[in-house]
Design a protein around this motif. Structure first.
Motif, PDB file in Angstrom:
ATOM      1  N   TYR A  85      60.504  27.066  76.411  1.00 18.32           N
ATOM      2  CA  TYR A  85      59.742  25.909  76.882  1.00 18.32           C
ATOM      3  C   TYR A  85      60.523  24.633  76.623  1.00 18.32           C
ATOM      4  O   TYR A  85      61.072  24.435  75.541  1.00 18.32           O
ATOM      5  N   ASP A  86      60.545  23.760  77.628  1.00 23.76           N
ATOM      6  CA  ASP A  86      61.285  22.514  77.489  1.00 23.76           C
ATOM      7  C   ASP A  86      60.761  21.658  76.345  1.00 23.76           C
ATOM      8  O   ASP A  86      61.518  21.051  75.611  1.00 23.76           O
ATOM      9  N   PHE A  87      59.416  21.627  76.201  1.00 24.45           N
ATOM     10  CA  PHE A  87      58.891  20.737  75.164  1.00 24.45           C
ATOM     11  C   PHE A  87      59.274  21.226  73.778  1.00 24.45           C
ATOM     12  O   PHE A  87      59.500  20.441  72.859  1.00 24.45           O
ATOM     13  N   MET A  88      59.398  22.560  73.614  1.00 24.74           N
ATOM     14  CA  MET A  88      59.815  23.078  72.312  1.00 24.74           C
ATOM     15  C   MET A  88      61.303  22.827  72.088  1.00 24.74           C
ATOM     16  O   MET A  88      61.746  22.613  70.965  1.00 24.74           O
ATOM     17  N   LEU A 114      55.608  17.320  69.341  1.00 29.06           N
ATOM     18  CA  LEU A 114      55.653  18.076  70.594  1.00 29.06           C
ATOM     19  C   LEU A 114      55.816  17.189  71.827  1.00 29.06           C
ATOM     20  O   LEU A 114      56.325  17.620  72.841  1.00 29.06           O
ATOM     21  N   THR A 115      55.352  15.934  71.720  1.00 30.48           N
ATOM     22  CA  THR A 115      55.439  15.061  72.888  1.00 30.48           C
ATOM     23  C   THR A 115      56.705  14.207  72.860  1.00 30.48           C
ATOM     24  O   THR A 115      56.792  13.215  73.556  1.00 30.48           O
TER      25      THR A 115
END
Lengths: 277, 305
Positions: free
Chosen positions: A18-21, A135-136
């Motif tokens: 996942y990109d956000f991770m 995360l953001t």
């Protein structure tokens, strides 16, 4: 940026699809050495309480930002953080104990922040700052953290000797023509910038532990300055990564999970030092 | 030294002197206090133009939803003077228990009476595993039908309290009702034309119901909740698998998560108005409904026909 993504996907963590991770992963990877660097000196100079006060003062920075109608209060937070740290350094050389001074500044800054933010009863809106959310994190944030990291290494290289001298023996430092006040000021400004840049990710309540715990853990077992720095960085990195994995698996706050792992390291090294004695 | 102490003692009195109290300036008027923004603008539609009625809003317009709202001293003053205290109900005013204990005489009007509440757990994607408790979703005002029922409840309470002006209240309600009906006749989607969407605001369950969306996932980032990495990962997987392209968020804490997820699965983020803040005028409610309708229409035009 592409090659970083590709490299990250080679790592054996399933969450990195996942990109956000990926972004969160990079964020803690950058923050850990940065905090380690500043943490060693903070612990050496007995400034743990000072950096705690700094974290709390972020609330006032946010408050001033909202009063000015800014959507992104980071600039105000940094400005106020620098102001507060210089003010504390200036005042604490006086007669009152520095404990008391820092406490006065810390509680005042926090109270002003809460007074501004709780206007019309809406403090709940800002409570995300208390725990933080890695995360953001955006690529822009990552770039900013990277710049601060480079800046810190640069200043570190320039000032390392004088900083060490000031922390070990201030009067010797003065006799060697080291400007103790200037050195200290540069250092606290650096801490202020670092804390403010990362507070939205790590949270007001936990950010100080990230600064202090790895260094404190390393100090239990090391014998020289070089080992101290590298062990702190290592502990910082390991706790940051395991904390992030834990937070992913258990759905907990990343900042707090990292702190828990770092605290574990502290107690391990603490007892190791006891046993070796 | 003595002088300084004396000055310190005087300090609190000096401060109160600065803020001249405006206690009970309204004689012979009906003071109606709404708990927060949506109730206020609904009530405004009913009280507009009726002589002798003062409508006030308790929480400030920028407050947003009332979860975890802490009453300020100003709010208590407003409530204390109220002849009628209009609340949204359905658990939205969680501070109310304490207030009713303090002011047992307070004439509270629950505007959610007669509205079928949605239960938040119905849509939680991760609900099967962990959260089995269901809680009532109080964001009723976001569906036009519910807004109308709330307005009716407000009207009934006013008529009972102030029968002299009953005719005017009822006339206002009639006007509001016909506005809502003409809004409803322009809906872009008929029920059952089910598009899948992920929503980032608890209240959008009601919007989804009105427009016939199927809520496939829900991330709540309102104020004091932050979604965990796992929750985000699950929604991303689910959205990819179900090919969900619609992500509805308000311009609040949820927006960052909506953009993060939309980025990951290649959908679009659409901003809806949760109608928790805005201009303090009676047209605001319908304007917001039309704004949301326009946004949803756009979302459907972009690749869904």
């Amino acid at each position: 940026m592409e090659w970083i993504n590709t490299m990250l996907e080679l790592l054996p963590f399933s969450f990195l699809q996942y990109d956000f991770m990926k972004n969160a992963f990079l964020a803690v990877l950058l923050l850990a050495p940065l905090f380690a660097l500043l943490g060693t000196m903070t612990v050496n100079n007995n400034m743990a309480f000072f950096s705690d006060a700094l974290g709390h003062s972020a609330l006032t920075g946010i408050g001033i930002g909202t009063l000015l109608g800014l959507k992104e209060p980071l600039f105000c937070m940094i400005a106020f953080g620098i102001f507060l740290s210089l003010a504390i350094t200036k005042v604490k050389d006086g007669t009152t104990s520095s404990d008391t001074i820092i406490s006065v500044f810390s509680s005042t800054a926090m109270a002003i922040g809460i007074v501004i933010l709780s206007q019309e009863g809406g403090f709940a809106k800002f409570s995300s700052y208390l725990i933080g959310d890695v995360l953001t994190v955006t690529q822009k944030d990552l770039l900013l953290i990277f710049v601060v990291l480079l800046l810190s290494y640069f200043i570190w290289a320039l000032l390392y000797n004088s900083l060490l001298l000031v922390s070990v023996n201030p009067s010797l430092a003065v006799s060697r023509n080291v400007n103790a006040r200037f050195t200290e000021n540069v250092f606290v400004v650096l801490v202020a910038i670092t804390v403010m840049v990362s507070i939205r990710l790590m949270g007001i309540l936990t950010i100080n532990s990230l600064l202090i715990l790895p260094a404190a853990a390393a100090r239990n077992v090391v014998t020289n300055a070089k080992a101290y720095h590298w062990l702190t960085t290592a502990i910082g990195l390991i706790s940051a990564l395991s904390g992030l994995v834990l937070s992913y698996e258990m759905g907990t706050s990343a900042g707090a999970s990292i702190v828990v792992v770092a605290a574990l390291f502290f107690f391990i090294t603490f007892f190791m030092a006891k046993i070796n004695k | 030294m003595k002088k300084i102490i004396l000055l310190f003692i005087c300090f609190p009195f000096l401060l109160t002197a600065c803020t001249v109290s405006s206690a009970k300036e309204y004689e012979n008027t009906l003071v109606v206090v709404a708990s927060f923004y949506p109730v206020y603008i609904l009530a405004k539609n009913i009280t507009e133009g009726v002589p002798g009625v003062v409508l006030e809003n308790m929480a400030q317009p920028q407050t947003g939803c009332l979860h975890d709202y802490q009453l300020t001293t100003k709010d208590r003053k407003a409530i204390e003077n109220a002849d009628l205290f209009l609340i949204n109900g359905a658990g939205m005013e969680s501070f109310l228990n304490g207030v009713q204990r303090q002011y047992p005489q307070l004439p509270v009007v629950d505007t959610s009476q007669g509205i079928a509440l949605l239960h938040s757990h119905q849509h939680h994607h991760h609900a099967e595993e962990e959260h089995h408790h269901e809680f009532e979703n109080g964001h009723i005002w976001l569906s036009s039908e519910n807004g109308m029922i709330q307005a009716e409840n407000i009207c009934n309470a006013l008529v009972q309290k102030d029968p002299d002006h009953a005719e005017q209240y009822q006339k206002n309600l009639e006007a509001f009702r016909s506005n809502i009906h003409s809004f409803q006749s322009t809906q872009p989607l008929s029920k059952g034309n089910a598009q899948k969407a992920v929503i980032f605001h608890e209240g959008f369950d009601y919007i989804s119901e009105e427009y016939g969306f199927v809520v496939e996932g829900e991330i709540l980032a309102e104020e004091n909740q932050t979604p965990s990495a796992k929750e985000l990962a699950q929604i991303i997987d689910h959205a990819k698998q179900q090919q969900i392209k619609l992500f509805f968020t308000a311009d609040d804490a949820g927006r960052a998560y909506a953009e993060l997820i939309a980025n990951e699965v290649g959908g679009s983020v659409y901003l809806l108005d949760p109608i928790t803040s805005g201009p303090m005028e009676k047209e605001a409610y319908l304007n917001a409904l039309y704004y949301n309708q326009k946004t949803i229409q756009e979302a459907l035009d972009n690749g869904y026909s």
